[in-house]
Design a protein around this motif. Structure first.
Motif, PDB file in Angstrom:
ATOM      1  N   SER A   1      16.415  34.993  79.124  1.00  0.00           N
ATOM      2  CA  SER A   1      17.461  33.982  79.255  1.00  0.00           C
ATOM      3  C   SER A   1      18.866  34.568  79.166  1.00  0.00           C
ATOM      4  N   GLY A   2      19.657  34.313  80.196  1.00  0.00           N
ATOM      5  CA  GLY A   2      21.057  34.727  80.205  1.00  0.00           C
ATOM      6  C   GLY A   2      21.268  36.200  80.477  1.00  0.00           C
TER       7      GLY A   2
ATOM      8  N   PHE B   1      31.329  41.345  77.907  1.00  0.00           N
ATOM      9  CA  PHE B   1      30.304  42.382  77.718  1.00  0.00           C
ATOM     10  C   PHE B   1      28.920  41.937  78.202  1.00  0.00           C
ATOM     11  N   ALA B   2      28.883  40.813  78.907  1.00  0.00           N
ATOM     12  CA  ALA B   2      27.626  40.295  79.477  1.00  0.00           C
ATOM     13  C   ALA B   2      26.517  40.247  78.428  1.00  0.00           C
ATOM     14  N   ILE B   3      26.839  39.676  77.282  1.00  0.00           N
ATOM     15  CA  ILE B   3      25.836  39.516  76.224  1.00  0.00           C
ATOM     16  C   ILE B   3      25.262  38.104  76.315  1.00  0.00           C
ATOM     17  N   PRO B   4      23.967  37.985  76.493  1.00  0.00           N
ATOM     18  CA  PRO B   4      23.392  36.642  76.588  1.00  0.00           C
ATOM     19  C   PRO B   4      23.291  35.989  75.216  1.00  0.00           C
ATOM     20  N   GLY B   5      24.345  35.328  74.811  1.00  0.00           N
ATOM     21  CA  GLY B   5      24.379  34.722  73.482  1.00  0.00           C
ATOM     22  C   GLY B   5      24.437  33.213  73.533  1.00  0.00           C
TER      23      GLY B   5
ATOM     24  N   PHE C   1      32.776  33.809  60.191  1.00  0.00           N
ATOM     25  CA  PHE C   1      31.384  33.985  60.619  1.00  0.00           C
ATOM     26  C   PHE C   1      30.842  32.689  61.238  1.00  0.00           C
ATOM     27  N   ALA C   2      31.234  31.557  60.610  1.00  0.00           N
ATOM     28  CA  ALA C   2      30.731  30.278  61.124  1.00  0.00           C
ATOM     29  C   ALA C   2      31.228  30.009  62.540  1.00  0.00           C
ATOM     30  N   THR C   3      32.468  30.376  62.814  1.00  0.00           N
ATOM     31  CA  THR C   3      33.015  30.077  64.146  1.00  0.00           C
ATOM     32  C   THR C   3      32.454  31.002  65.220  1.00  0.00           C
ATOM     33  N   ILE C   4      31.948  32.162  64.818  1.00  0.00           N
ATOM     34  CA  ILE C   4      31.454  33.125  65.802  1.00  0.00           C
ATOM     35  C   ILE C   4      30.296  32.563  66.622  1.00  0.00           C
ATOM     36  N   LEU C   5      29.476  31.727  65.993  1.00  0.00           N
ATOM     37  CA  LEU C   5      28.291  31.213  66.677  1.00  0.00           C
ATOM     38  C   LEU C   5      28.649  30.524  67.982  1.00  0.00           C
ATOM     39  N   GLY C   6      29.726  29.773  67.958  1.00  0.00           N
ATOM     40  CA  GLY C   6      30.107  29.091  69.191  1.00  0.00           C
ATOM     41  C   GLY C   6      31.380  29.620  69.799  1.00  0.00           C
ATOM     42  N   GLY C   7      32.034  30.544  69.130  1.00  0.00           N
ATOM     43  CA  GLY C   7      33.370  30.920  69.589  1.00  0.00           C
ATOM     44  C   GLY C   7      33.494  32.309  70.182  1.00  0.00           C
ATOM     45  N   ALA C   8      32.367  32.972  70.453  1.00  0.00           N
ATOM     46  CA  ALA C   8      32.458  34.338  70.970  1.00  0.00           C
ATOM     47  C   ALA C   8      32.344  34.361  72.484  1.00  0.00           C
ATOM     48  N   ILE C   9      32.720  33.259  73.107  1.00  0.00           N
ATOM     49  CA  ILE C   9      32.478  33.118  74.551  1.00  0.00           C
ATOM     50  C   ILE C   9      33.155  34.213  75.369  1.00  0.00           C
ATOM     51  N   VAL C  10      34.407  34.564  75.016  1.00  0.00           N
ATOM     52  CA  VAL C  10      35.121  35.583  75.806  1.00  0.00           C
ATOM     53  C   VAL C  10      34.421  36.933  75.654  1.00  0.00           C
ATOM     54  N   THR C  11      34.103  37.290  74.421  1.00  0.00           N
ATOM     55  CA  THR C  11      33.458  38.584  74.178  1.00  0.00           C
ATOM     56  C   THR C  11      32.084  38.619  74.855  1.00  0.00           C
ATOM     57  N   GLU C  12      31.325  37.554  74.715  1.00  0.00           N
ATOM     58  CA  GLU C  12      29.994  37.526  75.343  1.00  0.00           C
ATOM     59  C   GLU C  12      30.110  37.646  76.857  1.00  0.00           C
ATOM     60  N   SER C  13      31.139  37.023  77.423  1.00  0.00           N
ATOM     61  CA  SER C  13      31.308  37.062  78.873  1.00  0.00           C
ATOM     62  C   SER C  13      31.744  38.456  79.331  1.00  0.00           C
TER      63      SER C  13
ATOM     64  N   GLU D   1      15.133  28.620  74.507  1.00  0.00           N
ATOM     65  CA  GLU D   1      16.329  29.234  75.086  1.00  0.00           C
ATOM     66  C   GLU D   1      17.301  29.627  73.984  1.00  0.00           C
ATOM     67  N   PHE D   2      17.484  28.704  73.044  1.00  0.00           N
ATOM     68  CA  PHE D   2      18.419  28.950  71.951  1.00  0.00           C
ATOM     69  C   PHE D   2      17.946  30.121  71.095  1.00  0.00           C
ATOM     70  N   LEU D   3      16.663  30.073  70.719  1.00  0.00           N
ATOM     71  CA  LEU D   3      16.150  31.118  69.827  1.00  0.00           C
ATOM     72  C   LEU D   3      16.155  32.489  70.502  1.00  0.00           C
ATOM     73  N   SER D   4      15.979  32.506  71.840  1.00  0.00           N
ATOM     74  CA  SER D   4      15.973  33.809  72.517  1.00  0.00           C
ATOM     75  C   SER D   4      17.375  34.422  72.526  1.00  0.00           C
ATOM     76  N   ARG D   5      18.394  33.578  72.431  1.00  0.00           N
ATOM     77  CA  ARG D   5      19.763  34.101  72.465  1.00  0.00           C
ATOM     78  C   ARG D   5      20.366  34.278  71.072  1.00  0.00           C
ATOM     79  N   LEU D   6      19.808  33.583  70.097  1.00  0.00           N
ATOM     80  CA  LEU D   6      20.389  33.605  68.750  1.00  0.00           C
ATOM     81  C   LEU D   6      20.512  35.019  68.164  1.00  0.00           C
ATOM     82  N   PRO D   7      19.488  35.878  68.285  1.00  0.00           N
ATOM     83  CA  PRO D   7      19.624  37.215  67.689  1.00  0.00           C
ATOM     84  C   PRO D   7      20.836  37.981  68.208  1.00  0.00           C
ATOM     85  N   ASN D   8      21.157  37.823  69.491  1.00  0.00           N
ATOM     86  CA  ASN D   8      22.324  38.529  70.044  1.00  0.00           C
ATOM     87  C   ASN D   8      23.613  38.050  69.389  1.00  0.00           C
TER      88      ASN D   8
END
Lengths: 307, 510
Positions: B198-199, A253-257, A239-251, A90-97
């Motif tokens: 996923s997602g 723009f409906a990006i599965p991250g 850049f480091a914070t983006i991995l866990g901190g892009a929740i608003v943007t991902e939501s 699950e993680f790896l499928s979303r990581l590229p986004n």
């Protein structure tokens, strides 16, 4: 250099253990019995007890944590308590986004933020300086959800230039990356400007100026390299914070991250997913910080990396 | 040289943008993209290990098929069962199954599959909540089954149209197990489960082994869009063709004439339920003051812009067994009477705490009620928490009332059983005893579910509702609304009481 890298990587181990244990502790004391949440309100007491046993929830916290980390060391992040899917997959499928979004957003921040900062410093207290400052502050003051929504309405619905949602190809990431970069842009401009102004005051710059070098030569060849150290730190942190901190943007723009994966997991106390993401984020942040330090040495030869 | 390169880059960018714009504008008459609010991730209807959510139900009903189908107005139609009959004692349903039906893997569907599926679902906790009084099922011949109940269960035929009557391939299930079946669903429905990203989305494509008419929509993409504004943007930009469980307030502000929407009373009901075990809600005069002080129409306007139906009893309109108007007592909004009851109570200004779920319609509703109660002098506080914490908090007994919707899947008055039958509501220690139960109400709940005569059931449920109203144990605020928005060129999309019952093979592009 090799020794230094090895030492830094070894130092990551206690950091990761500390972070994961802290998060595991918080997840364990949070209200809500995961077994009940998983089975639903129609489950019998016996079924809930059996589920707790299956998940090891009756074991002491430290035993559960050690069992979990033993799995991690064998490359097993476990399975989601809710969907049953492999956490690693699950993680790896979303990581590229998320990585694409982070890289693009950083690229925009660097490509716009640093030149604007240089421009502002070169024209200190002039109209260009103030205009740059106002534009940068305007962008950073806009909440990401609002900026994203406006961008979607004007650029996607009205002008049909960009797709509004999803993560199909690189086009899909342009608006989200712009949205994500706006917050950090003002900071980047201000930081670059301040750094350049500070270095500008140093004796060797005055010497270069007295030798008759042009302003552009002075900035590009003498000032910028020395002024870049704090800027690199800021870029690395961003850049480091983006991995866990892009929740608003991902939501928006409906990006599965990765961020949306973690937030959804936190909501339902899906411990294996939350922990899996945390392990990756802590390692990732550690590695990015190491890269930042290596960049210091590359940019400024005076910086010595010693083990 | 540099200038030429820059020019080429700009032209390439413009050209590719033009290509993208053109490509996205071209409609595909065989495909539909549907937006949903939560990620579906359980694809085996009766999975015993996994949690379920509303957004996977439409996928299940298009990959699998139930024995009976509920039409747009909740009328029963044959699906995998072509005819059915009930024994005189009301305990045995005999169903004739459709012949010539194949699973998507080519295996035949027969009575063995149906019996196996029902015998798996029936005893499970979630299955038992839908297939009430279920005992066992036997295959009488290759295409006939007999379903035995321990007692009659009035809405049983409706239950055979639900999630726990979706048929799966026994042979494959036994071969690969539940987890693998969940990842590779095999049903008799018109669509194949092709892909899950996923997602992002779930992809369904036409099942060439389908027994029925070939659908005009061959490909369905089920996209996850969690944010309401994003859903509206996707709808307006044409990136999705249909949006289920749409937010009505947002739909009313749509700025396009390409989208139509419709709403229907849903199967869930918003109830303010009192905890009568602690002060001040252990005082009936206080509870009656709250009963009279709530202006439900204002709550309806605040939550749904007035699109929902204001509630009077905990049985929604359209549910079988709902008593007729005049058979039950209705409390009208009356602030003066509320003040009289408050004066007669022992209330001394202590907090009246409503527990609810944050970020939901329940929270909005609770906040409006809070304002109304403050106006008559009640120190009302709303404690909004996330769903997991809320579920845990309901066992604590530290709040005075819960404000939360309760859904049923059989569209029948029997939905009351799960809240108002003490033995059931307090089983497993999930809910503590709130002192809002009575032996008489318990018996009425049991009689109601066993009843076979419609008029008699209405009387039973009218009596039950009156007991709740007279004791002021709860206030029904509104009946929830299901809204669906869709591209105006798409026909056959109908809002349903049960959110999951969208059948993609009924849809067509003009």
């Amino acid at each position: 250099m090799g020794k230094y890298i090895l030492k830094r990587l070894l130092l990551l181990i206690p950091v990761v253990i500390g972070i994961t244990f802290f998060i595991y502790l918080i997840m364990s004391v949070a209200p809500g019995d995961p077994a009940r949440l998983i089975l639903g309100e129609n489950a019998t007491a016996e079924e809930i007890a059996a589920k707790r046993l299956e998940l090891g929830l009756d074991d002491p916290l430290i035993v559960r944590y050690i069992n979990y980390m033993a799995g991690v060391l064998h490359g097993d992040l476990g399975f989601s308590w809710y969907s049953g899917y492999d956490v690693m997959q699950e993680f790896l499928s979303r990581l590229p986004n998320t990585v694409t979004l982070g890289l693009l957003s950083n690229l925009i921040t660097i490509c716009i933020g640093i030149p604007l900062g240089i421009l502002a410093a070169q024209h200190q207290y002039g109209p260009i300086d103030y205009t740059t400052l106002v534009i940068a502050m305007l962008f950073s003051s806009m909440p990401a959800f609002w900026f994203g929504l406006m961008a979607q309405i004007y650029l996607s619905i009205n002008l049909k230039w960009f797709p509004a949602t999803g993560a199909g190809d690189l086009y899909h990431f342009i608006l989200p990356a712009i949205t994500l970069s706006t917050g950090g842009l003002a900071g980047q401009v201000r930081l670059t400007r301040t750094s350049i102004l500070e270095v500008n005051k140093l004796d060797y710059v005055r010497t270069a100026r007295s030798k008759g070098c042009s302003e552009n030569q002075i900035v590009m060849h003498h000032v910028l390299r020395n002024a870049l150290l704090p800027v690199i730190t800021s870029i690395g942190g961003h850049f480091a914070t983006i991995l866990g901190g892009a929740i608003v943007t991902e939501s928006v723009f409906a990006i599965p991250g990765v961020a949306s994966l973690m937030i959804n997991a936190v909501k339902v106390r899906d411990v294996p997913v939350v922990m899996g993401v945390i392990v990756f984020i802590s390692v990732f942040v550690g590695v990015v910080n190491l890269l930042v330090d290596l960049c210091y040495a590359a940019v400024d030869p005076r910086v010595k990396l010693t083990a | 040289m540099k200038k030429s390169l820059a020019l080429v880059l700009v032209l390439t960018l413009i050209a590719s943008m033009a290509v993208f714009t053109t490509a996205s504008a071209a409609p595909d008459k065989e495909s539909v993209i549907v937006g949903c609010a939560a990620e579906p991730d359980c694809f085996f209807p009766g999975h015993t290990k996994l949690n379920t959510n509303m957004d996977e139900v439409p996928i299940l009903h298009n990959v699998y098929e139930s024995l009976i189908k509920l039409g747009p107005n909740n009328e029963r139609e044959p699906l995998l069962a072509t005819e059915w009959s009930l024994s005189e004692d009301g305990k045995v349903y005999t169903l004739k199954l459709r012949e010539g039906v194949k699973f998507s893997n080519g295996n035949d569907f027969n009575a063995e599959d149906a019996a196996f599926a029902l015998n798996l679902y029936g005893p499970s906790p979630n299955g038992a909540a839908q297939l009430g009084n279920y005992d066992f099922t036997e295959a009488l011949d290759e295409y006939t089954i007999a379903i035995h109940l321990t007692d009659p269960y009035a809405p049983f035929l409706n239950a055979l149209a639900g999630r726990y009557a979706l048929m799966f391939d026994k042979e494959t299930y036994e071969e690969i197990g539940e987890d693998a079946y969940n990842e590779h669903p095999i049903g008799t429905g018109p669509y194949l489960f092709t892909e899950r990203v996923s997602g992002d989305h779930v992809q369904l494509d036409y099942n060439p082994n389908y027994w029925g008419e070939e659908p005009s929509i061959k490909h369905v993409t089920w996209r996850v869009l969690t944010d309401t504004n994003t859903q509206m943007v996707a709808l307006e930009s044409g990136e999705i063709d249909v949006l289920t469980r749409a937010n009505i307030a947002a739909l009313q502000n749509l700025m396009t004439d390409q989208v139509e929407w419709q709403a229907k009373d849903a199967s869930s009901i918003e109830n303010l339920i009192f905890n009568c075990a602690i002060a001040p809600t252990n005082d009936i005069n206080f509870r009656k003051a709250v009963q009279y002080a709530i202006n439900k129409e204002d709550v309806n306007i605040g939550v749904f812009n007035g699109a929902a139906t204001v509630g009077d009893i905990p049985i929604a309109p359209g549910f079988s067994g709902r008593p007729d108007a005049g058979q039950y007592e209705v409390i009208e909004y009356n602030p003066e009477k509320a003040k009289e009851y408050l004066a007669a109570s022992n209330y001394n200004g202590e907090p009246f705490v409503i527990a609810t779920v944050s970020g939901s319609n329940d929270e909005v509703s609770a906040q409006i009620i809070q304002g109304q109660l403050i106006e008559i002098g009640i120190n009302c506080q709303v404690n909004a928490m996330d769903g997991s914490t809320y579920n845990d908090a309901t066992t604590s007994g530290t709040f005075n009332a819960t404000n939360r919707f309760g859904g049923v899947s059989v569209l029948d008055a029997d939905g009351m059983y799960y809240t108002w039958n003490k033995a059931n509501a307090t089983k497993n220690g999930l809910y503590f005893d709130t002192m809002r139960f009575s032996d008489e109400l318990d018996q009425l709940m049991i009689d109601g579910r066993k009843g076979t005569d419609d008029a008699q059931r209405k009387e039973i449920y009218a009596k039950a509702c009156n007991i709740i109203t007279e004791n002021a144990w709860a206030v029904t605020i509104f009946y929830d609304v299901n809204a669906v928005a869709y591209n105006k060129n798409l026909t056959g999309v109908v809002a349903r009481s049960l959110n999951g019952l969208y059948f993609f093979n009924d849809w067509n592009w003009n």
